[in-house]
Design an enzyme around this catalytic site. Structure first.
Site, short mmCIF file in Angstrom:
data_model
loop_
_atom_site.label_atom_id
_atom_site.label_comp_id
_atom_site.label_asym_id
_atom_site.label_seq_id
_atom_site.Cartn_x
_atom_site.Cartn_y
_atom_site.Cartn_z
N SER A 112 0.82 -1.05 0.07
CA SER A 112 -0.07 -0.04 -0.01
C SER A 112 0.72 1.26 0.01
CB SER A 112 -0.74 -0.08 1.24
OG SER A 112 -2.04 -0.86 0.98
N TYR A 142 -10.77 2.09 5.53
CA TYR A 142 -9.72 1.78 4.60
C TYR A 142 -10.33 1.02 3.61
CZ TYR A 142 -4.84 0.81 3.13
OH TYR A 142 -3.73 0.69 2.62
N SER A 143 -10.06 1.16 2.40
CA SER A 143 -10.59 0.42 1.32
C SER A 143 -9.71 0.73 0.26
CB SER A 143 -12.07 0.84 0.89
OG SER A 143 -12.39 0.37 -0.20
N ASN A 144 -9.13 -0.65 -0.50
CA ASN A 144 -8.42 -0.75 -1.62
C ASN A 144 -8.99 -0.21 -2.79
OD1 ASN A 144 -5.73 -1.66 -0.61
ND2 ASN A 144 -7.26 -3.44 -0.17
N GLY A 189 2.91 -0.69 3.93
CA GLY A 189 2.33 -1.50 2.88
C GLY A 189 2.19 -3.01 3.31
#
Length: 356
Positions: free
Chosen positions: A71, A164-166, A309
């Site tokens: 990330s 939190y969201s990809n 990440g």
């Protein structure tokens, strides 16, 4: 002739505190390898390694070896979006539909009510496609990832809270591609990697499961004390704009230092990036989230800016301070014990507070 008396054991040189901490991560927390790069205010870097690069061959850990940085990729994606903002091609407060009309729709999801800022700040309410249990490490088109997310209902209304969201960064990457007419990977390469000379950072090509340069292998573990499996090679396209990049600790230090030093963004856009809101899991209680950038308090005062990440086989943590200090740490296992990563975070804090 008188025999030389060996020096007492206490006279043997002791590893530096950072080296000791890396050794402890390997010995006590079970990470196969741990690597760190510490940059002082003058830009001088010292690299450290512990453990082994390969549990089978016991090969030495390559100094400043490449790892999958997960990330941290989000910060690169956010920088490109903010560069487009400075060029007048994107507006932070424009709705997604301005650039991707009708694309983002689902239960409680409407791209005409979600701003670009909310994507980058993780306040959009878009569900994360990575929550799907059947997500496999194979090739995916970005639209495939978005479609997976849109099968689920919104987590909350846009702007209501932080989550939190990809998926947020997949949409941000799609906006970059729509506005520029070029692949996201090409934009990151031109606008960041080549611009500041990140010689060991790249966006893997579609279908490429390898890591190009010397690297420690990445491992997985299903349960505490269980066997470790080699998962170094996999197609990373499932992470795309949210986590596909490969880099090194020293390149990450260079990136975050250049970002804070104004080499990548004009002052107004950097200021927007550093406007933060309280963050929750998976981050610490005092961490705040800006536009793809985290601020974390230091035990010695002040904060550092970075992201961190998580990618199967690897964890990276670190960032930089406004004064020019920078630290990044990588380990080659996603631990099943959360306390292990807290000790990695503590090492980042220790290294930043002791860096000259």
């Amino acid at each position: 002739m008188t025999a030389l008396t060996p020096p007492p054991a206490s006279a043997a040189p002791h590893p530096a505190p950072i080296q000791q901490s890396l050794n402890a991560l390997v010995k006590s927390d079970g990470f196969p390898a741990a690597l760190a790069a510490v940059q002082d205010r003058e830009g001088h870097t010292r690299n450290y390694t512990a453990g082994v690069a390969d549990l089978t061959t016991k090969a030495k850990v390559p100094t400043d070896g490449q790892v999958r940085i997960g990330s941290n990729t989000k910060t690169f994606t956010a920088v490109v979006v903010l560069q487009l903002v400075s060029e007048g091609k994107v507006s932070l407060d424009a709705m997604i539909d301005t650039y991707l009309p009708g694309l983002v729709r689902g239960e409680g999801i409407d791209g005409s009510h979600i701003t670009v800022r909310e994507l980058l700040q993780q306040t959009s309410g878009l569900p994360s496609y990575t929550n799907d249990e059947d997500l496999e490490p194979r090739y995916y088109e970005p639209r495939d990832l978005l479609d997976r997310a849109l099968k689920h209902k919104a987590d909350f209304a846009p702007g209501e809270k932080w989550g939190y969201s990809n998926t947020n960064y997949v949409v941000a990457g799609l906006i970059v591609q729509k506005v520029t007419g070029r692949p996201l990977a090409a934009e990151i390469d031109q606008r960041i990697i080549k611009k500041i000379g990140l010689r060991h950072t790249y966006f893997p090509a579609p279908g490429d499961p390898t890591i190009r340069e010397p690297h420690p292998k990445g491992y997985s573990q299903d349960a505490p004390g269980g066997p470790l499996g080699d998962i170094t090679e996999m197609d990373p396209s499932w992470a795309w704009a949210a986590g596909q990049l490969i880099s090194t600790n020293s390149d990450l230090n260079r990136f975050f230092s250049a970002l804070l030093g104004g080499r990548l963004l004009a002052a107004p856009q950097l200021k927007e990036m550093q406007k933060t809101v309280p963050a929750a899991a998976p981050f610490g209680p005092n961490t705040r989230y800006g536009l793809g950038l985290l601020s974390t308090p230091l035990s010695c005062g002040g904060v550092y800016w970075g992201h961190g990440g998580s990618f199967p086989g690897y964890e990276t943590r670190g960032g930089a301070t406004d004064e020019g200090r920078a630290v990044n740490v990588a380990v080659t296992l996603q631990p099943t014990d959360p306390a292990a990563m807290k000790r990695v975070d503590a090492l980042v804090d220790k290294a930043l507070c002791s860096a000259g």
